[in-house]
Design a protein around this motif. Sequence first.
Motif, mmCIF file in Angstrom:
data_model
loop_
_atom_site.group_PDB
_atom_site.id
_atom_site.type_symbol
_atom_site.label_atom_id
_atom_site.label_comp_id
_atom_site.label_asym_id
_atom_site.label_seq_id
_atom_site.Cartn_x
_atom_site.Cartn_y
_atom_site.Cartn_z
ATOM 1 N N UNK A 114 -1.755 15.153 -11.806
ATOM 2 C CA UNK A 114 -2.167 14.037 -10.963
ATOM 3 C C UNK A 114 -2.409 14.527 -9.548
ATOM 4 N N UNK A 115 -3.641 14.311 -9.053
ATOM 5 C CA UNK A 115 -4.000 14.709 -7.697
ATOM 6 C C UNK A 115 -3.739 13.551 -6.739
ATOM 7 N N UNK A 116 -3.214 13.840 -5.552
ATOM 8 C CA UNK A 116 -2.958 12.821 -4.541
ATOM 9 C C UNK A 116 -3.273 13.407 -3.167
ATOM 10 N N UNK A 117 -3.445 12.517 -2.194
ATOM 11 C CA UNK A 117 -3.520 12.924 -0.790
ATOM 12 C C UNK A 117 -2.222 12.475 -0.134
ATOM 13 N N UNK A 118 -1.340 13.433 0.156
ATOM 14 C CA UNK A 118 0.008 13.068 0.612
ATOM 15 C C UNK A 118 0.034 12.576 2.052
ATOM 16 N N UNK A 119 -1.098 12.655 2.745
ATOM 17 C CA UNK A 119 -1.111 12.158 4.113
ATOM 18 C C UNK A 119 -1.375 10.644 4.163
ATOM 19 N N UNK A 120 -1.605 10.018 3.031
ATOM 20 C CA UNK A 120 -1.693 8.550 2.939
ATOM 21 C C UNK A 120 -0.713 8.122 1.861
ATOM 22 N N UNK A 121 0.488 7.790 2.297
ATOM 23 C CA UNK A 121 1.604 7.554 1.388
ATOM 24 C C UNK A 121 1.305 6.475 0.363
ATOM 25 N N UNK A 122 0.787 5.347 0.801
ATOM 26 C CA UNK A 122 0.581 4.221 -0.106
ATOM 27 C C UNK A 122 -0.390 4.571 -1.237
ATOM 28 N N UNK A 173 -1.076 7.571 -2.383
ATOM 29 C CA UNK A 173 -0.479 8.581 -3.257
ATOM 30 C C UNK A 173 0.473 7.932 -4.261
ATOM 31 N N UNK A 174 1.306 7.040 -3.787
ATOM 32 C CA UNK A 174 2.241 6.358 -4.684
ATOM 33 C C UNK A 174 1.488 5.522 -5.705
ATOM 34 N N UNK A 175 0.437 4.831 -5.264
ATOM 35 C CA UNK A 175 -0.344 4.005 -6.182
ATOM 36 C C UNK A 175 -0.975 4.855 -7.278
ATOM 37 N N UNK A 176 -1.480 6.035 -6.913
ATOM 38 C CA UNK A 176 -2.103 6.905 -7.907
ATOM 39 C C UNK A 176 -1.062 7.436 -8.892
ATOM 40 N N UNK A 177 0.115 7.770 -8.379
ATOM 41 C CA UNK A 177 1.187 8.254 -9.254
ATOM 42 C C UNK A 177 1.598 7.171 -10.243
ATOM 43 N N UNK A 178 1.802 5.970 -9.747
ATOM 44 C CA UNK A 178 2.253 4.883 -10.622
ATOM 45 C C UNK A 178 1.155 4.455 -11.594
ATOM 46 N N UNK A 179 -0.092 4.593 -11.190
ATOM 47 C CA UNK A 179 -1.205 4.280 -12.084
ATOM 48 C C UNK A 179 -1.234 5.223 -13.277
ATOM 49 N N UNK A 180 -0.911 6.498 -13.036
ATOM 50 C CA UNK A 180 -0.987 7.503 -14.102
ATOM 51 C C UNK A 180 0.329 7.669 -14.850
ATOM 52 N N UNK A 181 1.420 7.179 -14.290
ATOM 53 C CA UNK A 181 2.728 7.334 -14.937
ATOM 54 C C UNK A 181 2.697 6.690 -16.326
ATOM 55 N N UNK A 182 3.232 7.390 -17.292
ATOM 56 C CA UNK A 182 3.228 6.880 -18.654
ATOM 57 C C UNK A 182 2.039 7.357 -19.463
ATOM 58 N N UNK A 183 1.009 7.877 -18.808
ATOM 59 C CA UNK A 183 -0.136 8.454 -19.501
ATOM 60 C C UNK A 183 0.208 9.892 -19.847
ATOM 61 N N UNK A 241 8.682 11.850 6.041
ATOM 62 C CA UNK A 241 7.432 11.126 5.824
ATOM 63 C C UNK A 241 6.931 11.280 4.397
ATOM 64 N N UNK A 242 7.336 12.379 3.717
ATOM 65 C CA UNK A 242 6.886 12.618 2.358
ATOM 66 C C UNK A 242 7.891 12.154 1.295
ATOM 67 N N UNK A 243 9.050 11.733 1.707
ATOM 68 C CA UNK A 243 10.076 11.344 0.743
ATOM 69 C C UNK A 243 9.618 10.240 -0.215
ATOM 70 N N UNK A 244 8.953 9.163 0.257
ATOM 71 C CA UNK A 244 8.549 8.119 -0.692
ATOM 72 C C UNK A 244 7.664 8.644 -1.818
ATOM 73 N N UNK A 245 6.804 9.613 -1.520
ATOM 74 C CA UNK A 245 5.953 10.182 -2.562
ATOM 75 C C UNK A 245 6.793 10.979 -3.553
#
Length: 376
Positions: free
Chosen positions: A155-163, A165-175, A195-199
């Motif tokens: 799963x690719x994310x841009x960690x400089x935009x937290x929201x 990145x989290x949305x992309x992770x949760x979208x793919x989780x379970x796949x 700043x990166x902890x939520x991700x």
Amino acid sequence: MNMPVLDRKPDPSAQPGRGAETHLGFIDCDVHPYVKGPNDFDPFLSKRWLAHKQTIGGRTRQGLAKTSMYPRMSPGAGMRMDSWPKNGAHPGSDLPMMQQQLLDLFDVAYGLLAPLVGGAGGERNVEFGAAMATAVNEWQLAQWCDPDPRLLGAIQVNIEWTESAIAEIEKRAGDRRFAQVNIPPRGLEPLGRRRYWPILQACAANDLPVSLHLGGTSGHASTGGGWPSFYHEEHPSYVQTMQTLVTSLVCEGVFEQIPNLKIVLVEGGFAWLPALCWRLDQHWKRLKQEVPHLKRSPSEYVHDHVWVTTQPIEEPERPEDMLATLDWIGPDRVMFSTDYPHWDQDDPRYAFKIPLPDDWKRKIYRDNARALYRLD
């Protein structure tokens, strides 16, 4: 001693070295898929971001945006001589060739994809970076994972935009077509910063290991002293990135805060890890007052939370030193990788120049990755 460079197709009938019976059916933890052309991601971009890409384009944090990572890599973008498709496409962009040269040749059980394309992680415009991350994820599924289920996406994310990145992770989780989250190791700040902890928490909450593949385009020099002159300097400096990552994650208290976080260091070597932990432990004994959030020694956190991949394998002058290094890291924390189709990739038949204990071979070639990524 130099590692063999695969500039030709390996001969399956070649006589393997001692213990090479373990090479068949291994799990490859570093396989690089590439695009055939610059428009391969276009079908996966919205009208807005497709127009942005075509008119404005990306704005990477890398200073020399029109070149390979500075200093420039070897001719041919650092690829195996025999990995160029006959149609002139980029090495790693042709699935049948990847199957022939890697997956089928060695009966690979699973190959974990490590896309180095799209520029999502190094994009200055974080919204466009997030859109490219989504496009690369959809591209992985359409072009690689669905045609060959042995290939598992990252799963690719841009960690400089937290929201996002989290949305992309949760979208793919379970796949189950995705095995992990890929985070570039060179961000704007060290990865352990709050700043990166939520991700990182989102990764752990969804039981997704974090893959930290060396490289990235932070805009900072590759060494602490500035830009080197030669690629010969650049390549060893990758280790500094990995050392910084481990030090930051440990000292900032990430593993104490996120106890189920799993970190995989990809293509950064591993012989440096014991010495770094010795130094961290030594100073922790004297500086506990400064970091009261660390309840255990740094090396304990590393043993519990960090995995490494094999390529590139350092080759000490005394082969027995390799066994001692692997023993310290823990044979249950080391996973085999080829780095296909790069010029310095490792042939699984000849990767280790010293015989490994049979139980170590089973763990390194298969069992560790199977357990970490839940590949039963």
